[in-house]
Design a protein around this motif. Structure first.
Motif, PDB file in Angstrom:
ATOM      1  N   SER A 265       0.915  -1.309  -0.018  1.00  0.00           N
ATOM      2  CA  SER A 265      -0.025   0.029   0.039  1.00  0.00           C
ATOM      3  C   SER A 265       0.909   1.086  -0.017  1.00  0.00           C
ATOM      4  O   SER A 265       0.330   2.331  -0.238  1.00  0.00           O
ATOM      5  N   GLY A 266       2.057   1.132   0.251  1.00  0.00           N
ATOM      6  CA  GLY A 266       2.871   2.279   0.158  1.00  0.00           C
ATOM      7  C   GLY A 266       2.639   3.075   1.472  1.00  0.00           C
ATOM      8  O   GLY A 266       3.477   4.048   1.747  1.00  0.00           O
ATOM      9  N   GLN A 267       2.094   2.582   2.659  1.00  0.00           N
ATOM     10  CA  GLN A 267       1.928   3.375   3.621  1.00  0.00           C
ATOM     11  C   GLN A 267       2.152   2.181   4.916  1.00  0.00           C
ATOM     12  O   GLN A 267       1.795   1.279   5.218  1.00  0.00           O
ATOM     13  N   PHE A 268       2.939   2.681   5.851  1.00  0.00           N
ATOM     14  CA  PHE A 268       3.379   2.029   7.126  1.00  0.00           C
ATOM     15  C   PHE A 268       2.397   2.261   8.223  1.00  0.00           C
ATOM     16  O   PHE A 268       2.401   3.347   8.650  1.00  0.00           O
ATOM     17  N   GLU A 269       1.736   1.108   8.593  1.00  0.00           N
ATOM     18  CA  GLU A 269       0.773   1.230   9.549  1.00  0.00           C
ATOM     19  C   GLU A 269       1.367   1.597  10.893  1.00  0.00           C
ATOM     20  O   GLU A 269       2.154   0.624  11.262  1.00  0.00           O
ATOM     21  N   ALA A 270       1.073   2.611  11.705  1.00  0.00           N
ATOM     22  CA  ALA A 270       1.562   2.808  12.843  1.00  0.00           C
ATOM     23  C   ALA A 270       0.606   2.524  14.053  1.00  0.00           C
ATOM     24  O   ALA A 270      -0.378   2.999  13.948  1.00  0.00           O
ATOM     25  N   THR A 271       1.124   1.147  14.600  1.00  0.00           N
ATOM     26  CA  THR A 271       0.385   0.645  15.690  1.00  0.00           C
ATOM     27  C   THR A 271       0.835   0.996  17.105  1.00  0.00           C
ATOM     28  O   THR A 271       2.086   1.499  17.061  1.00  0.00           O
ATOM     29  N   ALA A 272       0.606   0.588  17.949  1.00  0.00           N
ATOM     30  CA  ALA A 272       0.903   1.036  19.536  1.00  0.00           C
ATOM     31  C   ALA A 272       2.306   0.259  19.707  1.00  0.00           C
ATOM     32  O   ALA A 272       2.747  -0.679  18.929  1.00  0.00           O
ATOM     33  N   ALA A 273       3.098   0.878  20.397  1.00  0.00           N
ATOM     34  CA  ALA A 273       4.593   0.384  20.578  1.00  0.00           C
ATOM     35  C   ALA A 273       4.567  -1.293  20.948  1.00  0.00           C
ATOM     36  O   ALA A 273       3.781  -1.515  21.654  1.00  0.00           O
ATOM     37  N   THR A 274       5.020  -2.146  20.193  1.00  0.00           N
ATOM     38  CA  THR A 274       5.154  -3.387  20.432  1.00  0.00           C
ATOM     39  C   THR A 274       6.646  -3.864  20.317  1.00  0.00           C
ATOM     40  O   THR A 274       7.495  -3.545  19.533  1.00  0.00           O
ATOM     41  N   GLY A 275       6.893  -5.010  21.375  1.00  0.00           N
ATOM     42  CA  GLY A 275       8.366  -5.457  21.305  1.00  0.00           C
ATOM     43  C   GLY A 275       9.329  -4.585  21.875  1.00  0.00           C
ATOM     44  O   GLY A 275       9.408  -3.514  22.269  1.00  0.00           O
ATOM     45  N   PRO A 276      10.740  -5.183  21.832  1.00  0.00           N
ATOM     46  CA  PRO A 276      11.780  -4.559  22.519  1.00  0.00           C
ATOM     47  C   PRO A 276      12.264  -3.419  21.660  1.00  0.00           C
ATOM     48  O   PRO A 276      11.847  -3.011  20.607  1.00  0.00           O
ATOM     49  N   ALA A 277      13.103  -2.697  22.326  1.00  0.00           N
ATOM     50  CA  ALA A 277      13.847  -1.255  21.873  1.00  0.00           C
ATOM     51  C   ALA A 277      14.100  -1.606  20.225  1.00  0.00           C
ATOM     52  O   ALA A 277      13.823  -0.545  19.369  1.00  0.00           O
ATOM     53  N   GLU A 278      14.864  -2.534  19.758  1.00  0.00           N
ATOM     54  CA  GLU A 278      15.388  -2.661  18.491  1.00  0.00           C
ATOM     55  C   GLU A 278      14.258  -2.734  17.647  1.00  0.00           C
ATOM     56  O   GLU A 278      14.370  -2.213  16.640  1.00  0.00           O
ATOM     57  N   PHE A 279      13.197  -3.575  17.962  1.00  0.00           N
ATOM     58  CA  PHE A 279      11.952  -3.752  17.066  1.00  0.00           C
ATOM     59  C   PHE A 279      11.258  -2.409  16.959  1.00  0.00           C
ATOM     60  O   PHE A 279      10.955  -1.829  15.771  1.00  0.00           O
ATOM     61  N   GLU A 280      11.205  -1.636  18.052  1.00  0.00           N
ATOM     62  CA  GLU A 280      10.506  -0.226  17.926  1.00  0.00           C
ATOM     63  C   GLU A 280      11.237   0.705  17.085  1.00  0.00           C
ATOM     64  O   GLU A 280      10.792   1.581  16.369  1.00  0.00           O
ATOM     65  N   GLN A 281      12.445   0.513  17.149  1.00  0.00           N
ATOM     66  CA  GLN A 281      13.556   1.427  16.317  1.00  0.00           C
ATOM     67  C   GLN A 281      13.448   1.088  14.851  1.00  0.00           C
ATOM     68  O   GLN A 281      13.370   2.151  14.015  1.00  0.00           O
ATOM     69  N   LEU A 282      13.396  -0.185  14.524  1.00  0.00           N
ATOM     70  CA  LEU A 282      13.061  -0.572  13.225  1.00  0.00           C
ATOM     71  C   LEU A 282      11.765  -0.016  12.786  1.00  0.00           C
ATOM     72  O   LEU A 282      11.541   0.670  11.489  1.00  0.00           O
ATOM     73  N   ALA A 283      10.686  -0.290  13.445  1.00  0.00           N
ATOM     74  CA  ALA A 283       9.259   0.433  13.050  1.00  0.00           C
ATOM     75  C   ALA A 283       9.395   1.913  13.053  1.00  0.00           C
ATOM     76  O   ALA A 283       8.877   2.249  12.006  1.00  0.00           O
ATOM     77  N   GLY A 284      10.057   2.544  13.690  1.00  0.00           N
ATOM     78  CA  GLY A 284      10.167   4.094  13.924  1.00  0.00           C
ATOM     79  C   GLY A 284      11.029   4.456  12.520  1.00  0.00           C
ATOM     80  O   GLY A 284      10.523   5.336  11.652  1.00  0.00           O
ATOM     81  N   GLU A 285      11.923   3.804  12.094  1.00  0.00           N
ATOM     82  CA  GLU A 285      12.666   3.971  10.619  1.00  0.00           C
ATOM     83  C   GLU A 285      11.777   3.733   9.562  1.00  0.00           C
ATOM     84  O   GLU A 285      11.745   4.292   8.681  1.00  0.00           O
ATOM     85  N   LEU A 286      10.949   2.596   9.568  1.00  0.00           N
ATOM     86  CA  LEU A 286      10.035   2.297   8.674  1.00  0.00           C
ATOM     87  C   LEU A 286       8.888   3.366   8.569  1.00  0.00           C
ATOM     88  O   LEU A 286       8.415   3.852   7.220  1.00  0.00           O
ATOM     89  N   ARG A 287       8.484   3.866   9.553  1.00  0.00           N
ATOM     90  CA  ARG A 287       7.582   5.036   9.579  1.00  0.00           C
ATOM     91  C   ARG A 287       7.988   6.280   8.957  1.00  0.00           C
ATOM     92  O   ARG A 287       7.525   6.866   8.232  1.00  0.00           O
ATOM     93  N   ARG A 288       9.223   6.525   9.263  1.00  0.00           N
ATOM     94  CA  ARG A 288       9.964   7.627   8.548  1.00  0.00           C
ATOM     95  C   ARG A 288      10.198   7.534   7.057  1.00  0.00           C
ATOM     96  O   ARG A 288       9.999   8.393   6.314  1.00  0.00           O
ATOM     97  N   THR A 289      10.503   6.443   6.879  1.00  0.00           N
ATOM     98  CA  THR A 289      10.544   6.027   5.419  1.00  0.00           C
ATOM     99  C   THR A 289       9.083   6.289   4.830  1.00  0.00           C
ATOM    100  O   THR A 289       9.058   6.933   3.555  1.00  0.00           O
ATOM    101  N   SER A 290       8.250   5.781   5.330  1.00  0.00           N
ATOM    102  CA  SER A 290       6.974   5.751   4.754  1.00  0.00           C
ATOM    103  C   SER A 290       6.412   7.212   4.757  1.00  0.00           C
ATOM    104  O   SER A 290       5.841   7.723   3.585  1.00  0.00           O
ATOM    105  N   ALA A 291       6.773   8.050   5.582  1.00  0.00           N
ATOM    106  CA  ALA A 291       6.556   9.495   5.402  1.00  0.00           C
ATOM    107  C   ALA A 291       7.241  10.315   4.259  1.00  0.00           C
ATOM    108  O   ALA A 291       6.744  11.016   3.691  1.00  0.00           O
ATOM    109  N   ARG A 292       8.499   9.957   4.233  1.00  0.00           N
ATOM    110  CA  ARG A 292       9.083  10.418   2.943  1.00  0.00           C
ATOM    111  C   ARG A 292       8.679   9.973   1.646  1.00  0.00           C
ATOM    112  O   ARG A 292       8.513  10.915   0.674  1.00  0.00           O
ATOM    113  N   LEU A 293       8.205   8.626   1.730  1.00  0.00           N
ATOM    114  CA  LEU A 293       7.581   8.314   0.645  1.00  0.00           C
ATOM    115  C   LEU A 293       6.539   8.977  -0.030  1.00  0.00           C
ATOM    116  O   LEU A 293       6.213   9.375  -1.091  1.00  0.00           O
ATOM    117  N   ALA A 294       5.556   9.145   1.212  1.00  0.00           N
ATOM    118  CA  ALA A 294       4.319   9.725   0.909  1.00  0.00           C
ATOM    119  C   ALA A 294       4.586  11.324   0.312  1.00  0.00           C
ATOM    120  O   ALA A 294       3.912  11.660  -0.412  1.00  0.00           O
TER     121      ALA A 294
END
Ligand SMILES: Nc1ncnc2c1ncn2[C@@H]1O[C@H](COP(=O)(O)OP(=O)(O)OP(=O)(O)O)[C@@H](O)[C@H]1O
Ligand SMILES: [Mg+2]
Length: 387
Positions: free
Chosen positions: A110-139
């Motif tokens: 879909s080209g859109q990274f769905e932001a859900t509530a924080a899940t998993g340890p810090a590394e997973f959260e950082q990865l999700a954050g990175e993907l969220r930022r990429t998604s915003a840049r793509l948009a």
């Protein structure tokens, strides 16, 4: 430390270390397995290391076989608890990882990274954050692309509209001349000449714009005296200004030079000056100023246009944007105002100005200011160029 204690430390270190070494090899071999088995492996190594250390020292400490049985039972129960616990933690980790994986797959579709509530340890959260930022840049870049595409479509339709009207006029005039129906052939010839000039100008502008958009505009920089540039622009535009009753004046700090392409910079000044004249009522004033500000040169053109509506200030530099989207004839073609010497615009002039200025690593902006003629409002286009 007593001799016995030292012996216990050494024996335990040796046996537990051996278990840990074997565990390390096994975990390394199974490193591609699910994270669930890795956590189980870690827990097992911990329990077995304790067990091995205890059994080895028990021999030194001459424990009875009854006591040894108790130690083994304790280790077995502790091992089972650790196993269940490790499985639970591993399963949670695997679930978080799968969730992230699914969201990433959906992101790809879909080209859109769905932001859900924080899940998993810090590394997973950082990865999700990175993907969220990429998604915003793509948009963001998608939006930019869509806006560009839209402006291209508008350009094509407006340009064809702007060419169709004068072409229809030309056909009507040639037909009238052919049939001998024209009352004043000389006026028709003048009018035809004027229309052809306008279309030539438009095609030139389109060509320039396509070069700018293709990034082919690499200005050949040479020192350009700003005073000469402005006086040439004034000399070129003065007849037009006179014919519509606008006073044109300029002042440039002496000795001011910029590094630029003389042809491109003349085009910038000419486009700004013609716009200013077109939008200034008779008896108004258009003023050009050149001055140094720090290590930049500022060239400004002020007029008595009456002010540009606030919401339009950002859009005047857009491709093919011309005040009202309805493409109505503007005062430049009003026969009362200098027999249409200014011609109707195609909305390309300021897009070209911005393209050329940016190719010179400069900026251009517009603001509403008190007009040079007292008591009214005007706008000022400011071109800032590095020296
Ligand atoms: N000096 C100005 N005062 C008021 N409005 C202006 C001025 N310059 C430009 N505009 C507004 O911005 C629009 C875009 O200007 P631009 O120079 O890009 O196109 P144009 O003058 O209409 O056509 P072209 O320059 O291609 O002949 C104009 O149609 C006008 O509405
Ligand atoms: Mg213009």
């Amino acid at each position: 430390m007593t001799h016995d204690q030292l012996t216990i430390v050494w024996t335990t270190a040796a046996w537990s270390g051996g278990v840990a070494a074997v565990g390390a090899v096994l975990i390394w071999l199974g490193r591609r397995a699910s994270v669930r088995w890795l956590t189980v492996g870690v827990a097992m190594v911990a329990v077995l290391a304790v067990l091995a250390g205890t059994l080895a020292t028990s021999r030194e400490m001459f424990l009875s076989s009854h006591d040894l049985g108790i130690v083994a039972l304790v280790a077995l129960v502790a091992g089972i608890v650790a196993l269940v616990f490790a499985l639970a933690v591993g399963t949670a980790l695997a679930r978080w990882s799968r969730d992230l994986q699914e969201r990433t797959r959906a992101f790809g579709e879909s080209g859109q990274f769905e932001a859900t509530a924080a899940t998993g340890p810090a590394e997973f959260e950082q990865l999700a954050g990175e993907l969220r930022r990429t998604s915003a840049r793509l948009a963001e870049s998608r939006d930019r692309e869509a806006a560009l595409e839209q402006s291209r479509r508008e350009l094509v339709s407006w340009v064809s509209h702007d060419l169709r009207t004068p072409l229809a006029g030309l056909r009507a005039m040639t037909e009238a001349l052919e049939d001998g129906m024209a009352e004043d052939p000389a006026r028709y010839h003048r009018q035809m000449r004027h229309e052809v000039d306008r279309m030539v100008r438009m095609v030139d502008d389109l060509f320039e714009l396509s070069r700018i958009q293709a990034g082919l505009l690499e200005p050949v920089l040479e020192p350009v005296a700003l005073g000469d540039l402005v006086s040439e622009a004034i000399a070129g535009a003065d007849p037009i200004a006179r014919s519509v009753g606008v006073r044109l004046g300029g002042s440039v700090e002496s000795g001011l030079t910029v590094h630029g392409d003389p042809g491109g910079l003349s085009r910038v000044v000419a486009n700004l000056v013609v716009n200013a004249i077109r939008h200034t009522p008779a008896d108004g004033v258009v003023a050009i100023r050149g001055e140094r500000q720090g290590d930049e040169v500022v060239l400004s053109v002020s007029d008595g246009c009456g002010g540009i509506p606030e919401e339009d200030l950002d859009r005047v530099f857009d491709l093919a944007w011309r005040g009202s989207a309805a493409r109505t004839p503007d005062p430049g073609t009003d026969p009362e105002r200098g027999a249409g010497v200014l011609g109707a615009g195609a909305g390309l002039g300021l897009a070209i100005v911005r393209g050329i200025v940016e190719a010179h690593h400069g900026q251009v902006a517009v603001e509403n200011v008190p007009a040079p003629a007292a008591g009214s409002v005007g706008c000022r286009f400011r071109v800032v160029l590095p020296t």
